[in-house]
Design a protein around this motif. Sequence first.
Motif, PDB file in Angstrom:
ATOM      1  N   ALA A  33      45.426  54.250  77.707  1.00  0.00           N
ATOM      2  CA  ALA A  33      45.212  55.001  76.279  1.00  0.00           C
ATOM      3  C   ALA A  33      44.629  54.177  75.487  1.00  0.00           C
ATOM      4  O   ALA A  33      45.316  52.547  75.532  1.00  0.00           O
ATOM      5  N   GLU A  35      44.414  53.732  71.081  1.00  0.00           N
ATOM      6  CA  GLU A  35      44.547  53.928  69.751  1.00  0.00           C
ATOM      7  C   GLU A  35      44.325  53.227  68.616  1.00  0.00           C
ATOM      8  O   GLU A  35      44.204  52.236  69.049  1.00  0.00           O
ATOM      9  N   LYS A 198      49.641  62.528  73.189  1.00  0.00           N
ATOM     10  CA  LYS A 198      49.413  61.717  72.022  1.00  0.00           C
ATOM     11  C   LYS A 198      50.896  61.344  71.499  1.00  0.00           C
ATOM     12  O   LYS A 198      50.956  60.055  71.202  1.00  0.00           O
ATOM     13  N   ASN A 213      43.827  58.321  66.269  1.00  0.00           N
ATOM     14  CA  ASN A 213      42.955  58.831  67.212  1.00  0.00           C
ATOM     15  C   ASN A 213      43.309  58.297  68.720  1.00  0.00           C
ATOM     16  O   ASN A 213      43.552  56.984  68.666  1.00  0.00           O
ATOM     17  N   SER A 215      42.645  58.202  72.822  1.00  0.00           N
ATOM     18  CA  SER A 215      41.959  58.577  73.850  1.00  0.00           C
ATOM     19  C   SER A 215      42.607  58.426  75.273  1.00  0.00           C
ATOM     20  O   SER A 215      42.937  56.884  75.370  1.00  0.00           O
TER      21      SER A 215
END
Length: 250
Positions: A33, A35, A198, A213, A215
């Motif tokens: 991930a 961020e 998240k 944000n 991903s």
Amino acid sequence: MKIGAVALSGGVLGVVGTLCFLVAFSTDYWLVARENCGPFQHPTKILPAQDEDGNGTTIKLDETITISPKRLILHHEGFFWRCMFQVEPSTPAVMATFFTNQLQKMCIRGYLFPLPVALGEVPDPIYDATAVFRGFWTILIIVGLVSALTGGMLLVCGVPFISNKLYRLGGALLITAACLFLFMLLLFVLWIEVVDVKSYILQEMGETCPDANVSILYGLSFMVAAAGIPLEVLSGLLFLLVGRTLCASR
């Protein structure tokens, strides 16, 4: 001769499939991930400024400007470790886990995360909903790996074609390991796609980055485990066939 060729093919497939499971278990790239919050502080720049009071006297002021970070925070985790480090925004997330400078890498033990994670105050904790998924994921990966290794050991003991039962049991254990890993992958996909991952990624940050944000990608460990499943199934079927042939010939 034909039985020996089939057993050799099954053994090669079983070894490669088991190695895939071992690599997936021992590496920490199941979840990847990226961020823009992270534990790193944003750099600031102080600019001189001037102002005048009511008497016309010039007063020097310092204006502080916060500069947006040029790097993002990359997370990756597996069974053993959960790590994060800074990466360039243009670097692909999956490849960055191998080919970037990770001197500032911060890791914590990942196998603690199947346990509930306290998100609130200690007297009245709010437990992370992902604990259930992580708990089953941990159990399945351990049982599946043990099944694959046990099946391989039984097949090694049955190499001289002494007992057809060893071939049958070993093949059944290989297929069981493949089914457990398949169910584990499906559970992992369900965890990624359904649960609020998240919040899981940003849980160390608390509420400091509500608009961050994030991903999320499937890592290379996930892909390696998925590649080992058909190999393990095919190997188990071949050894079941060998065991059945040996039983029919006696």
